[in-house]
Each structure stands twice: as C-alpha cells, then as structure tokens.
Design an enzyme around this catalytic site. Structure first.
Site, PDB file in Angstrom:
ATOM      1  N   ARG A  48       0.205   8.725  -5.749  1.00 41.78           N
ATOM      2  CA  ARG A  48       0.599   8.288  -4.413  1.00 41.78           C
ATOM      3  C   ARG A  48       1.175   6.882  -4.428  1.00 41.78           C
ATOM      4  O   ARG A  48       2.082   6.561  -3.653  1.00 41.78           O
ATOM      5  CB  ARG A  48      -0.572   8.397  -3.438  1.00 41.78           C
ATOM      6  CG  ARG A  48      -1.828   7.604  -3.784  1.00 41.78           C
ATOM      7  CD  ARG A  48      -2.952   8.008  -2.836  1.00 41.78           C
ATOM      8  NE  ARG A  48      -4.196   7.272  -3.004  1.00 41.78           N
ATOM      9  CZ  ARG A  48      -5.174   7.617  -3.837  1.00 41.78           C
ATOM     10  NH1 ARG A  48      -5.044   8.689  -4.608  1.00 41.78           N
ATOM     11  NH2 ARG A  48      -6.291   6.906  -3.895  1.00 41.78           N
ATOM     12  N   GLU A  50      -7.467   2.553  -6.714  1.00 42.35           N
ATOM     13  CA  GLU A  50      -8.378   2.386  -5.573  1.00 42.35           C
ATOM     14  C   GLU A  50      -9.824   2.341  -6.061  1.00 42.35           C
ATOM     15  O   GLU A  50     -10.132   2.706  -7.208  1.00 42.35           O
ATOM     16  CB  GLU A  50      -8.158   3.544  -4.588  1.00 42.35           C
ATOM     17  CG  GLU A  50      -9.019   3.510  -3.327  1.00 42.35           C
ATOM     18  CD  GLU A  50      -8.821   2.269  -2.475  1.00 42.35           C
ATOM     19  OE1 GLU A  50      -9.202   1.174  -2.943  1.00 42.35           O
ATOM     20  OE2 GLU A  50      -8.329   2.402  -1.335  1.00 42.35           O
ATOM     21  N   ARG A  80       0.833  -1.190   0.000  1.00 49.06           N
ATOM     22  CA  ARG A  80       0.000   0.000   0.000  1.00 49.06           C
ATOM     23  C   ARG A  80       0.879   1.255   0.000  1.00 49.06           C
ATOM     24  O   ARG A  80       1.945   1.288   0.638  1.00 49.06           O
ATOM     25  CB  ARG A  80      -0.908   0.043   1.226  1.00 49.06           C
ATOM     26  CG  ARG A  80      -1.902   1.210   1.154  1.00 49.06           C
ATOM     27  CD  ARG A  80      -2.682   1.411   2.435  1.00 49.06           C
ATOM     28  NE  ARG A  80      -3.564   2.570   2.302  1.00 49.06           N
ATOM     29  CZ  ARG A  80      -4.190   3.160   3.307  1.00 49.06           C
ATOM     30  NH1 ARG A  80      -4.045   2.718   4.542  1.00 49.06           N
ATOM     31  NH2 ARG A  80      -4.969   4.193   3.101  1.00 49.06           N
ATOM     32  N   HIS A  81       0.442   2.283  -0.695  1.00 49.68           N
ATOM     33  CA  HIS A  81       1.167   3.547  -0.752  1.00 49.68           C
ATOM     34  C   HIS A  81       1.311   4.184   0.627  1.00 49.68           C
ATOM     35  O   HIS A  81       0.566   3.878   1.566  1.00 49.68           O
ATOM     36  CB  HIS A  81       0.443   4.531  -1.686  1.00 49.68           C
ATOM     37  CG  HIS A  81      -0.942   4.869  -1.223  1.00 49.68           C
ATOM     38  ND1 HIS A  81      -1.201   5.793  -0.218  1.00 49.68           N
ATOM     39  CD2 HIS A  81      -2.148   4.398  -1.609  1.00 49.68           C
ATOM     40  CE1 HIS A  81      -2.502   5.875  -0.018  1.00 49.68           C
ATOM     41  NE2 HIS A  81      -3.111   5.039  -0.849  1.00 49.68           N
ATOM     42  N   HIS A  97      -3.544   0.293  -3.370  1.00 46.24           N
ATOM     43  CA  HIS A  97      -4.352   1.073  -2.435  1.00 46.24           C
ATOM     44  C   HIS A  97      -5.036   0.159  -1.421  1.00 46.24           C
ATOM     45  O   HIS A  97      -5.402  -0.975  -1.735  1.00 46.24           O
ATOM     46  CB  HIS A  97      -5.367   1.885  -3.220  1.00 46.24           C
ATOM     47  CG  HIS A  97      -4.718   2.708  -4.296  1.00 46.24           C
ATOM     48  ND1 HIS A  97      -4.285   3.990  -4.077  1.00 46.24           N
ATOM     49  CD2 HIS A  97      -4.392   2.402  -5.587  1.00 46.24           C
ATOM     50  CE1 HIS A  97      -3.728   4.451  -5.191  1.00 46.24           C
ATOM     51  NE2 HIS A  97      -3.781   3.517  -6.122  1.00 46.24           N
TER      52      HIS A  97
END
Length: 205
Positions: free
Chosen positions: A60, A84, A10-11, A153
C-alpha cells in the site's frame, strides 16, 4: 550530509482502512479510492521537487510511492523499517472487536498510555522509535539541501514525528491522526526536528 526537508507521506486508502480494521504489517493493497488519492497527492508532492523517494516495503505504501516515481522519474527505495506498527494477531480486527477482547487495552488508550498491540505485536513507542531511526538515517544519508519523500503508515509516522520533534509518546495524541494520502513536511535540525506543515491533502480527495 543532511536533507533540508523530509516529506512524510501516508499511503492511500485500503479496504481495511475503509472498514476500520487494524492493518499493522498485513500487506493490504490500496482500494480504488486509495489509488486515486495517491495519483492526486503525487502531482502535488512532485511540485516540491524531491530528490529521493524512500518507501515502506508494504504494497500500500510502495504503490503510493510509485505514483510519485511516475511523476518525477525517480526510483523508489524500499525500507522495511518504515512498516506500520506490528499488531500481531489483531490484524483484520476492528476497534470494537479488540476492545471487547482486551478491555485493559481500551482503558490504557483512553488514559493516554501506551500498550502492546497483541502478545506478538509492538508498543506504539517501539514502532515510533523504529521509524524515527529510519527517518534519521535516511535524512543523514541524503545530499545537503535535498528534499526526500518518505512513504509510510499513519500511526507509525505520527509517533516517529513526535519523537523527532523531541517530545514523548503521550504527545502523539496532540497531533491527531494522519489522513490517507496526506503528507507533512519536516526539517531536520539536529536533536530536535521542526514541523513545517502537517496533514496536507490534495484538493478534492
């Protein structure tokens, strides 16, 4: 061909994460803390000796992936299917704002049911299926025995993981949310993958 390991990452944190705002597919950048998280996690993930890096094209995620590229010399491949969940015109709203405007949505979530995120958005199952399909394609297009890092995401990766484990949507609450800059390790295994580790984070982040 099939990868031996798929590391889903995940970012790092964004300003909207810190404020508890729905991001969806809005292209929100990492904040200072998020950039630090990405650097710290990249150093740890590089120890897994990845052979390939694939990222959502939202900045991101791509910025997070770029830190691993610096550590490994690998290129970052962008894959829009890893975005996402689309929350439509809810982007930028807080939970409290969404629940006040759409109490039926709040009721559905509290009961463990899926629901569409705004009239123009996706359901959780739709987003999870999209990302799961992308993960399957990425794994199958990678060399046998390789390690692939996929940057995406929190919500969409969590639901996709549940689907790849052969479980239904309701089980996504069992796993709990993915933390910013955390990574989990999956092993492709035919129709149902295996979860080797979950929500790993770099120390001090």
């Amino acid at each position: 061909m099939t990868a031996a390991r798929v590391v889903v990452w995940r970012h790092g944190e964004t300003g909207w994460n810190a404020e508890g705002r729905y991001q969806g597919q809005a292209d929100v950048p990492l904040n200072e803390r998020g950039r630090g998280q990405a650097v710290a996690a990249a150093l740890r993930i590089a120890e897994l000796r990845p052979d390939r890096i694939v990222s959502s094209d939202l900045q991101r995620a791509a910025t997070t992936a770029g830190q691993l590229a610096k550590c490994t010399g690998l290129d970052v491949e962008l894959e829009p299917r890893l975005r996402e969940i689309n929350v439509g015109d809810w982007a930028g709203m807080t939970n409290a704002e969404v629940y006040a405007a759409h109490p039926d949505f709040a009721t559905a979530l509290q009961a463990g049911r899926d629901a569409r995120r705004s009239a123009t958005g996706e359901t959780g199952a739709e987003a999870g299926a999209r990302v799961a399909e992308a993960l399957l394609d990425i794994a199958e297009a990678s060399p046998d025995g390789s390690t692939v890092v996929v940057v995406g995401h929190g919500f969409a990766l969590r639901v996709a993981t549940v689907f790849l484990l052969g479980l239904d949507y309701a089980h996504n609450l069992t796993l709990g949310g993915l933390w910013n800059a955390s990574w989990s390790v999956l092993q492709p295994a035919g129709a149902s993958w295996r979860l080797l580790s979950y929500n790993n984070v770099a120390g001090g982040v």
